[in-house]
Design an enzyme around this catalytic site. Structure first.
Site, PDB file in Angstrom:
ATOM      1  CG  ASP A 567      44.132  45.027  36.825  1.00  0.00           C
ATOM      2  OD1 ASP A 567      44.240  43.786  36.874  1.00  0.00           O
ATOM      3  OD2 ASP A 567      43.223  45.609  36.213  1.00  0.00           O
ATOM      4  CG  HIS A 568      48.529  39.766  39.682  1.00  0.00           C
ATOM      5  ND1 HIS A 568      49.590  39.777  38.816  1.00  0.00           N
ATOM      6  CD2 HIS A 568      48.888  38.943  40.693  1.00  0.00           C
ATOM      7  CE1 HIS A 568      50.545  38.984  39.261  1.00  0.00           C
ATOM      8  NE2 HIS A 568      50.149  38.464  40.408  1.00  0.00           N
ATOM      9  NE  ARG A 569      41.932  42.666  35.249  1.00  0.00           N
ATOM     10  CZ  ARG A 569      40.843  43.390  35.030  1.00  0.00           C
ATOM     11  NH1 ARG A 569      39.826  42.859  34.386  1.00  0.00           N
ATOM     12  NH2 ARG A 569      40.758  44.636  35.443  1.00  0.00           N
TER      13      ARG A 569
END
Ligand code: CAO
Length: 595
Positions: A567-569
């Site tokens: 999850d790039h967040r």
């Protein structure tokens, strides 16, 4: 096409009932057996189904109307030939423009009466709770046609225990209290009546109170979920819809991607983590179809604010709740117009996406086709996968691990343990290696909750298992405290349970990180979808011998393809690359696990 009047069928001992919900509108295409309206007496609510499919021309009742057997609910352009009930119309269409079709007496009922539960003190601080058949209206001597729970099951308040059937309707009898099922006092085929003892639970006095429920008031209601009374059921619908409990906490809402068939297992929620509202002690008031709809979405009805008559929860309320949670706020929070937190990838407008409608194609134009319903697991896991795919900005980092030595070690161990019947698989080593990597890179062992990251201090690893019913994700608990041998044997046990459809909710909840291994099948690299609210997943493909340059020559090495979606967040690309490199180092030299 024939114009047909749909009437209220024989609804048993109910005389006049009130229309409390309109489930369709003019122009809608309905299928035979699809529910059209919900009606309510003082004892039960039930949905009136259409006796045939077609397009609705006019709805002839409105909310609050009183109807009884024979009342015309609506007219529709039937998509079948005129039924036998209206032969006259075929002969004299001019005289009888509207055929009368008597709806089949298939009623889906919700018990709205009190389900008495009496708490008695038991040893060890636990409380023995007796659950009895509630007031189910004019139904007497109803047969138990389905038992939905078994001793040892953890029962939630409002979870259905059994399905009963009279000659007019079937209904599920819910538990009025939560606890562990100690004893089931009925079996299939038994005949029960109001007040009969159904089950004894062992629980602690929590909300709703296990004390005898009051005889009146919404708080004492024990609504049951939908079942169809006829084994013929509706098209594509199981005749008796299983009624798993709706998850009431965010953790329960993410109890794995797949779920067991047969109604004993709660569904996976299609909702992201959110703060549950404090329990009110009241059980929600909703029609069977709305309950089913909520279950499919994983919406905890207890948290939905009903806007219908008498606070009844409608489909719109469930949808509004879903939208508000998707935007990062509960319905109550949404009303307070709070700004959505960072976890809300999809804003209300984003969640709508404004996409083109799904193409509706008549495939028979191109050749013969066969239609099959999606399995229940596929429907549930599909909703989860779709949400995760849409809401999580995924990136996948691909790498290889040199597992030449590890594979030789594994083969040697398997030879040594052949007699004991223990078989170690690469996945067991991968689980152990992932625990080491999660410890080194704690961001991978988190969940996003609003603007906060929840760091887990436990290491439960989910692994995707391919089963005849679809994808399931059993969870191997406390992998950090277990050796590879134990991990292997527990994995084998969980995989067996998954294939036999016997995984319970506890077997599928609480994962921190998941692994999807296609190594036993084939393929090279793929893009696994993160199992929210986890923030990463490792995909393993089949290891193959490859020529690897060691600085002076190419040597044949066994290379395991690893695909880490994150999850790039939460996770930066550099961290993901480091995680994969570290994982590769451990798998290349397993002694590093000890470091
Ligand atoms: N490379 C090469 N061979 C591998 C391997 C790999 N990465 N992983 C496993 N194998 C081999 C095993 O060693 C075994 O070989 P032997 O029988 O000769 O020892 C064989 O493949 C079968 O292994 P397995 O699949 O039975 O065992 P496992 O522990 O690797 O996996 C399980 C167990 C439950 C994960 C697996 O059976 C399964 O269901 N996999 C599918 C998961 C899936 O569907 N993922 C996709 C999810 S997204 O849709």
């Amino acid at each position: 096409m024939a114009a047909v009047e749909i009437q209220v069928p024989d609804i048993g001992d109910f005389d006049e009932v009130t229309v409390i919900e309109l489930l369709v509108k003019p122009g809608d295409t309905v299928k035979a057996d699809q529910s059209l309206i919900t009606v309510e007496s003082d004892k039960a609510s039930m949905e009136i189904p259409s006796s045939q499919g077609g397009v609705i021309k006019a709805v002839l009742v409105k909310l609050g109307d009183k109807v009884k057997q024979g009342s015309v609910v609506l007219t529709l352009e039937s998509d079948t030939a005129a039924p036998a009930a209206a032969p006259a119309s075929e002969k004299k269409p001019a005289e009888t423009p509207v055929n009368r079709a008597q709806a089949a007496p298939e009623i889906i009922a919700t018990a709205t009466a009190t389900a008495p539960a009496v708490a008695k003190p038991a040893s060890g601080g636990a409380t023995a709770i007796e659950v009895r058949v509630p007031d189910i209206g004019d139904f007497k001597d109803v047969s138990v046609i389905e038992v939905l729970v078994k001793p040892g099951d953890a029962i939630k308040a409002e979870q259905s225990l059994i399905t009963v059937e009279s000659d007019k309707a079937s209904m599920e009898i819910p538990s009025s209290a939560a606890g562990v099922l100690k004893e089931l006092k009925v079996k299939l085929g038994d005949v029960v009546n109001i007040g009969d003892l159904l089950a004894v639970l062992e629980g602690v006095a929590t909300s709703p109170s296990p004390q005898a429920s009051p005889a009146s008031g919404r708080g004492s209601e024990s609504p049951a979920a939908p079942t169809s009374s006829s084994p013929s059921g509706g098209p594509g619908e199981s005749p008796v819809a299983p009624t798993p409990s709706t998850p009431s906490t965010p953790s329960a809402a993410f109890a794995g991607e797949g779920q067991g068939e047969g109604g004993r297992t709660p569904p996976t929620a299609a909702l992201p983590a959110h703060e549950p509202t404090s329990p009110t002690g009241q059980l929600p008031h909703a029609s069977p179809s709305v309950r089913k709809f909520a279950r499919e979405l994983g919406v905890p009805l207890a948290e939905v604010q009903g806007q219908g008559p008498k606070g009844r929860i409608t489909q719109d309320d469930v949808q509004a709740f879903t939208r508000s949670v998707m935007s990062g706020a509960t319905s109550t929070q949404a009303q307070a117009a709070k700004a959505p937190p960072a976890a809300a990838a999809a804003s209300p407008s984003g969640a709508g996406l404004n996409l083109l409608p799904w193409p509706k194609i008549d495939f028979t134009k191109f050749g013969p086709v066969e239609r099959k319903d999606l399995s229940r697991i596929k429907k549930i896991s599909g909703a989860n996968l779709h949400r995760n795919w849409v809401m999580i900005p995924h990136v996948t980092n691909h790498d290889n691990a040199d597992v030449t030595e590890l594979e030789a070690f594994r083969v040697q161990l398997n030879k040594e343990n052949e007699k004991a019947g223990i078989k170690l698989t690469m996945l067991a080593f991968a689980i152990k290696a992932c625990v080491a990597a999660l410890k080194k890179f704690p961001d991978f062992n988190t969940s996003l909750d609003g603007d906060q990251l929840v760091y887990k201090q436990y290491f439960h690893i989910g692994f995707a298992a391919d089963t005849p019913n679809g994808l399931m994700v059993p969870v191997l608990k406390d992998a950090d405290k277990k050796g590879v041998m134990q991990i292997s044997s527990e994995m084998a046990e969980l995989s067996k349970k998954a294939r036999e459809g016997k995984l319970g909710p506890a077997d599928m909840s609480g994962a921190c990180f998941s692994i999807s291994s296609l190594g036993g099948i084939g393929g090279r690299y793929f893009h696994p979808i993160i199992n929210a609210p986890e923030v990463a997943i490792l995909g393993l493909s089949k290891s193959l011998m490859e020529p690897v340059w060691n600085g002076s020559e190419f040597k044949p090495r066994l290379m395991l393809p690893m695909s880490l979606s994150y999850d790039h967040r939460v996770i930066d690309g550099a961290s993901a690359a480091r995680f994969n490199v570290y994982l590769g180092q451990i798998l290349a030299d397993f002694r590093r696990v000890l470091l």
